[in-house]
Design a protein around this motif. Structure first.
Motif, PDB file in Angstrom:
ATOM      1  N   THR A  43      -8.578   7.743   5.471  1.00 18.80           N
ATOM      2  CA  THR A  43      -8.859   6.802   4.366  1.00 18.80           C
ATOM      3  C   THR A  43     -10.084   7.280   3.625  1.00 18.80           C
ATOM      4  N   ALA A  45     -10.569   6.601  -0.271  1.00 19.41           N
ATOM      5  CA  ALA A  45     -10.250   6.277  -1.659  1.00 19.41           C
ATOM      6  C   ALA A  45     -11.425   6.647  -2.559  1.00 19.41           C
ATOM      7  N   GLN A  50      -3.652   4.790   1.465  1.00 17.89           N
ATOM      8  CA  GLN A  50      -2.254   4.385   1.495  1.00 17.89           C
ATOM      9  C   GLN A  50      -2.007   3.220   0.546  1.00 17.89           C
ATOM     10  N   GLU A  51      -0.884   3.282  -0.129  1.00 14.14           N
ATOM     11  CA  GLU A  51      -0.439   2.160  -0.935  1.00 14.14           C
ATOM     12  C   GLU A  51       1.032   1.973  -0.626  1.00 14.14           C
ATOM     13  N   ASN A  52       1.392   0.797  -0.168  1.00  9.81           N
ATOM     14  CA  ASN A  52       2.764   0.511   0.272  1.00  9.81           C
ATOM     15  C   ASN A  52       3.272   1.577   1.248  1.00  9.81           C
ATOM     16  N   LYS A 199     -13.435  -1.721  -7.198  1.00  8.19           N
ATOM     17  CA  LYS A 199     -12.224  -2.419  -6.745  1.00  8.19           C
ATOM     18  C   LYS A 199     -12.533  -3.744  -6.070  1.00  8.19           C
ATOM     19  N   TYR A 253      -6.802   7.379 -11.359  1.00 12.12           N
ATOM     20  CA  TYR A 253      -7.533   6.670 -10.310  1.00 12.12           C
ATOM     21  C   TYR A 253      -8.895   6.136 -10.733  1.00 12.12           C
TER      22      TYR A 253
END
Ligand code: GLN
Length: 257
Positions: A43, A45, A50-52, A199, A253
């Motif tokens: 992880t 970002a 991960q997304e879905n 975010k 992004y």
């Protein structure tokens, strides 16, 4: 007698077929068909997350596009960052794209691609913190670092013996320690904390200091091995920059730089 001849003929035929088969698969696995195992951080970002249930991010998109242009296949292997360089050294993986900073120390054991993203470490503090504003203010504090990172190396080089240091295996748990006031400051790359804050407006974190270091990310392979993969990465990266696709990926992004 006849039976024997038929059997001999059959086995000859099988031999021919299997040889043919072997020959074909050798051809397919020559440079173009090789499937590289490429590690990424589990992880990190906006570089990998991960997304879905699917891995996305700047690093993931870059390596995907580069593989397409340069005609190679790869399998993405997410792992804790601290395990990546050891896995390269033991030959478990062929390469890594993990927001990894290009450093002289690492150059002793890995080869880096051309730089692909600018970075630098900042100290991350709780929003309530009023005492940490410069690198000097970190002395005597409780610090949180992520195992095997440039941030951990910074603390080792500059604050060893001058502060209490706790090591975490990922960014999420390291940030959690600052959120919960178990640590006064964590060390993270500017683009990563800036993205996290953008975010989460309710975050209890803030950027406490200016950049304490400057640097760049590079794709890595084991030193002296997989030179062809570094060449492909560099050539692919150059083409992505020329075509505007690199800017498109970054903008997807983090917006325009
Ligand atoms: N850029 C930092 C380093 O290379 C952190 C990388 C990461 O945590 N994925 O050490």
């Amino acid at each position: 007698m006849k039976m024997l001849r038929i059997m001999a003929l059959l086995s000859l035929l099988m031999l021919v077929v299997s040889c043919g088969g072997t020959k074909e698969s050798t051809g397919a696995s020559s440079s173009k068909g090789k499937k590289y195992i490429i590690a990424t951080d589990a992880t990190y970002a906006p570089f990998e997350f991960q997304e879905n249930g699917k891995y996305i991010g700047i690093d993931v998109d870059l390596i995907t596009e580069i593989a397409k242009i340069e005609g190679f296949e790869f399998e993405l292997k997410p792992m804790d960052f601290g395990g990546i360089i050891p896995a390269l050294q033991s030959g478990q993986i062929d390469g890594a794209i993990a927001g990894a900073s290009i450093t002289d120390e690492r150059k002793k054991s890995v080869d880096f691609s051309d730089p692909y993203y600018e970075t630098g470490i900042v100290a991350v503090t709780n929003t309530a913190n009023t005492t940490i504003k410069t690198g000097k203010d970190l002395e005597g504090k409780k610090l949180a670092v992520k195992n095997g990172t440039a941030g951990a190396a910074y603390v080792e080089a500059n604050l060893k013996g001058k502060a209490e240091v706790a090591t975490f295996k990922d960014t999420v748990s390291m940030f959690q320690a600052v959120t919960n006031n178990q640590a006064d400051a964590a060390f993270e790359d500017y683009p990563v904390i800036a993205y996290a804050l953008s975010k989460d407006s309710a975050s209890k974190l803030k950027i406490g200091t200016e950049k304490l270091t400057t640097g760049n990310y590079g794709f890595m392979v084991k030193k002296g091995e997989n030179a062809e993969l570094i060449t492909k990465f560099n050539e692919g990266l150059k083409k992505l920059k020329e075509s505007g696709k690199y800017d498109e990926i970054v903008a997807k992004y983090v917006g325009k730089k």
